[in-house]
Motif scaffolding. Structure first.
Motif, PDB file in Angstrom:
ATOM      1  N   PHE A  68       6.589  14.440  22.930  1.00 55.79           N
ATOM      2  CA  PHE A  68       6.075  14.624  24.284  1.00 55.79           C
ATOM      3  C   PHE A  68       6.703  13.556  25.173  1.00 55.79           C
ATOM      4  CE2 PHE A  68       3.470  14.523  27.968  1.00 55.79           C
ATOM      5  CZ  PHE A  68       3.300  15.867  28.216  1.00 55.79           C
ATOM      6  N   ILE A  69       7.457  13.994  26.196  1.00 55.91           N
ATOM      7  CA  ILE A  69       8.237  13.037  26.995  1.00 55.91           C
ATOM      8  C   ILE A  69       7.821  13.001  28.463  1.00 55.91           C
ATOM      9  CG2 ILE A  69      10.219  13.268  25.426  1.00 55.91           C
ATOM     10  CD1 ILE A  69      11.607  14.971  27.562  1.00 55.91           C
ATOM     11  N   GLY A  70       6.898  13.900  28.877  1.00 58.70           N
ATOM     12  CA  GLY A  70       6.512  13.948  30.292  1.00 58.70           C
ATOM     13  C   GLY A  70       5.305  13.086  30.602  1.00 58.70           C
ATOM     14  N   GLY A 152      12.603   4.533  28.595  1.00 62.46           N
ATOM     15  CA  GLY A 152      12.838   4.317  30.016  1.00 62.46           C
ATOM     16  C   GLY A 152      13.811   5.343  30.566  1.00 62.46           C
ATOM     17  N   MET A 153      13.709   5.547  31.876  1.00 61.76           N
ATOM     18  CA  MET A 153      14.624   6.450  32.575  1.00 61.76           C
ATOM     19  C   MET A 153      15.341   5.661  33.668  1.00 61.76           C
ATOM     20  SD  MET A 153      12.143   9.739  33.016  1.00 61.76           S
ATOM     21  CE  MET A 153      13.343  10.923  33.625  1.00 61.76           C
ATOM     22  N   ALA A 154      16.663   5.751  33.650  1.00 63.92           N
ATOM     23  CA  ALA A 154      17.459   5.027  34.652  1.00 63.92           C
ATOM     24  C   ALA A 154      17.403   5.758  35.993  1.00 63.92           C
ATOM     25  CB  ALA A 154      18.895   4.917  34.165  1.00 63.92           C
ATOM     26  N   GLY A 206      18.458   7.452  27.639  1.00 66.74           N
ATOM     27  CA  GLY A 206      19.651   8.265  27.771  1.00 66.74           C
ATOM     28  C   GLY A 206      19.303   9.741  27.858  1.00 66.74           C
ATOM     29  N   MET A 207      19.891  10.430  28.849  1.00 63.08           N
ATOM     30  CA  MET A 207      19.724  11.858  29.068  1.00 63.08           C
ATOM     31  C   MET A 207      21.121  12.478  29.187  1.00 63.08           C
ATOM     32  SD  MET A 207      16.456  11.402  31.687  1.00 63.08           S
ATOM     33  CE  MET A 207      17.068  12.601  32.801  1.00 63.08           C
ATOM     34  N   SER A 208      21.191  13.745  29.588  1.00 69.39           N
ATOM     35  CA  SER A 208      22.497  14.413  29.632  1.00 69.39           C
ATOM     36  C   SER A 208      23.545  13.617  30.402  1.00 69.39           C
ATOM     37  CB  SER A 208      22.356  15.799  30.271  1.00 69.39           C
ATOM     38  OG  SER A 208      21.643  16.664  29.415  1.00 69.39           O
ATOM     39  N   VAL A 222      18.132   9.578  22.043  1.00 67.85           N
ATOM     40  CA  VAL A 222      18.444  10.110  23.377  1.00 67.85           C
ATOM     41  C   VAL A 222      17.723  11.437  23.580  1.00 67.85           C
ATOM     42  CG1 VAL A 222      20.665   8.915  23.523  1.00 67.85           C
ATOM     43  CG2 VAL A 222      20.579  11.239  22.597  1.00 67.85           C
ATOM     44  N   ARG A 223      17.412  11.730  24.827  1.00 67.39           N
ATOM     45  CA  ARG A 223      16.679  12.957  25.191  1.00 67.39           C
ATOM     46  C   ARG A 223      17.605  13.811  26.045  1.00 67.39           C
ATOM     47  NH1 ARG A 223      14.178   8.535  27.143  1.00 67.39           N
ATOM     48  NH2 ARG A 223      14.642   9.356  29.198  1.00 67.39           N
ATOM     49  N   VAL A 224      18.204  14.817  25.412  1.00 72.72           N
ATOM     50  CA  VAL A 224      19.236  15.596  26.095  1.00 72.72           C
ATOM     51  C   VAL A 224      18.758  17.032  26.282  1.00 72.72           C
ATOM     52  CG1 VAL A 224      21.604  16.444  25.952  1.00 72.72           C
ATOM     53  CG2 VAL A 224      21.067  14.119  25.183  1.00 72.72           C
TER      54      VAL A 224
HETATM   55  C1  LIG Z   1      13.986  16.577  31.499  1.00 70.47           C
HETATM   56  C2  LIG Z   1      14.004  15.244  30.835  1.00 70.47           C
HETATM   57  C3  LIG Z   1      15.082  14.838  30.049  1.00 70.47           C
HETATM   58  C4  LIG Z   1      16.355  15.657  29.853  1.00 70.47           C
HETATM   59  O1  LIG Z   1      17.082  15.692  31.032  1.00 70.47           O
HETATM   60  P1  LIG Z   1      18.576  16.338  31.062  1.00 70.47           P
HETATM   61  O2  LIG Z   1      19.171  15.737  32.262  1.00 70.47           O
HETATM   62  O3  LIG Z   1      18.363  17.806  31.189  1.00 70.47           O
HETATM   63  O4  LIG Z   1      19.247  15.959  29.824  1.00 70.47           O
HETATM   64  C5  LIG Z   1      15.006  13.609  29.412  1.00 70.47           C
HETATM   65  N1  LIG Z   1      13.930  12.817  29.546  1.00 70.47           N
HETATM   66  C6  LIG Z   1      12.869  13.162  30.295  1.00 70.47           C
HETATM   67  C7  LIG Z   1      11.716  12.242  30.400  1.00 70.47           C
HETATM   68  C8  LIG Z   1      12.879  14.384  30.982  1.00 70.47           C
HETATM   69  O5  LIG Z   1      11.827  14.711  31.740  1.00 70.47           O
END
Ligand SMILES: *Cc1c(COP(=O)(O)O)cnc(C)c1O
Length: 233
Positions: A68-70, A152-154, A206-208, A222-224
């Motif tokens: 769960f990431i939201g 964390g999210m940049a 890290g995301m896409s 990483v969450r892609v």
């Molecule tokens: C949607 C989301 C992601 C993935 O984002 P992308 O840019 O599609 O890779 C990663 N982390 C969180 C917390 C998100 O809400």
């Protein structure tokens, strides 16, 4: 087929070689897309919305590890507590206490990450350094949650240096609270001494758009999403 199989295989190979865990972020995407990656061996999937996650969990194979990431509301914790593999987005002590309460009811210990606010934007959720220290000091009282690391999210920017500095900062916090890095004498010179050290294993960043940079800065998970499943509407 909307799922990008080639991208998946390329990213998976790259991450496996670096021992970085890939969480495939499937929010808003249909169960069939998840099944397509599952059939290729993917087991870690990330979702942002409780109802959507619960619905997908019921339809898809039982050995999927659901992340769960939201942003998580306290009154929704009970819906995911029985099965969630890792909650990345703990951003208050009250939320952590509720996760602990629901974990007791389920007879399990729920693994979590503490979400730290590292972006310049005001809008992103997460703890600041003081709150992080407070929450970690409260942990001994919560026996049914286990803090595995930080998330964390940049900032949403194309400026790679800004993103790098933010990831670097998160890694420094991770090291500061991490039992393994603080057994080394270098930490003793740090002016800041946390009240508690933890056996941390997971740094989710890290995301896409920025995962290669995140890995350079020490990410272990990483969450892609969009690179694998295509863009979301
Ligand atoms: C949607 C989301 C992601 C993935 O984002 P992308 O840019 O599609 O890779 C990663 N982390 C969180 C917390 C998100 O809400």
């Amino acid at each position: 087929m909307v799922v990008n199989i080639e991208a998946y295989q390329r990213i998976r190979q790259e991450l496996d070689s670096k021992k970085v865990v890939l969480v495939a972020v499937s929010k808003t995407k249909p169960p069939g897309d998840i099944q397509a990656l599952y059939d290729l061996g993917q087991r870690d999937f990330g979702e942002n919305y409780v109802q959507e996650l619960v619905a997908k969990q019921q339809q898809l194979p039982a050995d999927i590890r659901w992340h769960f990431i939201g942003h998580l509301q306290r009154n929704k914790v009970k819906d995911i507590a029985p099965f969630v593999h890792l909650i990345h987005s703990v951003d208050s002590l009250r939320l952590l206490e509720e996760i602990n309460r629901q974990a007791i009811k389920c007879g399990r210990v729920i693994p979590v990450l503490l979400q730290v606010h590292i972006a310049r934007e005001e809008t992103k959720f997460g703890l600041d350094e003081t709150e992080l220290n407070e929450i970690i000091s409260s942990l001994p009282a919560l026996a049914n949650v286990t803090v595995k690391g930080l998330m964390g999210m940049a900032s949403l920017t194309h400026d790679q240096e800004v993103i790098r500095v933010e990831f670097h900062y998160l890694k420094s916090l991770y090291d500061r609270f991490s039992l393994s890095s603080n057994t080394k004498e270098s930490a003793q010179t740090d002016a800041f001494q946390p009240a508690v050290y933890l056996p941390l294993t997971t740094l989710s960043m890290g995301m896409s758009s920025d995962y290669p940079l995140a890995i350079e800065e020490g990410s272990t998970m990483v969450r892609v999403g969009s690179l694998l499943f295509g863009s979301r509407n």
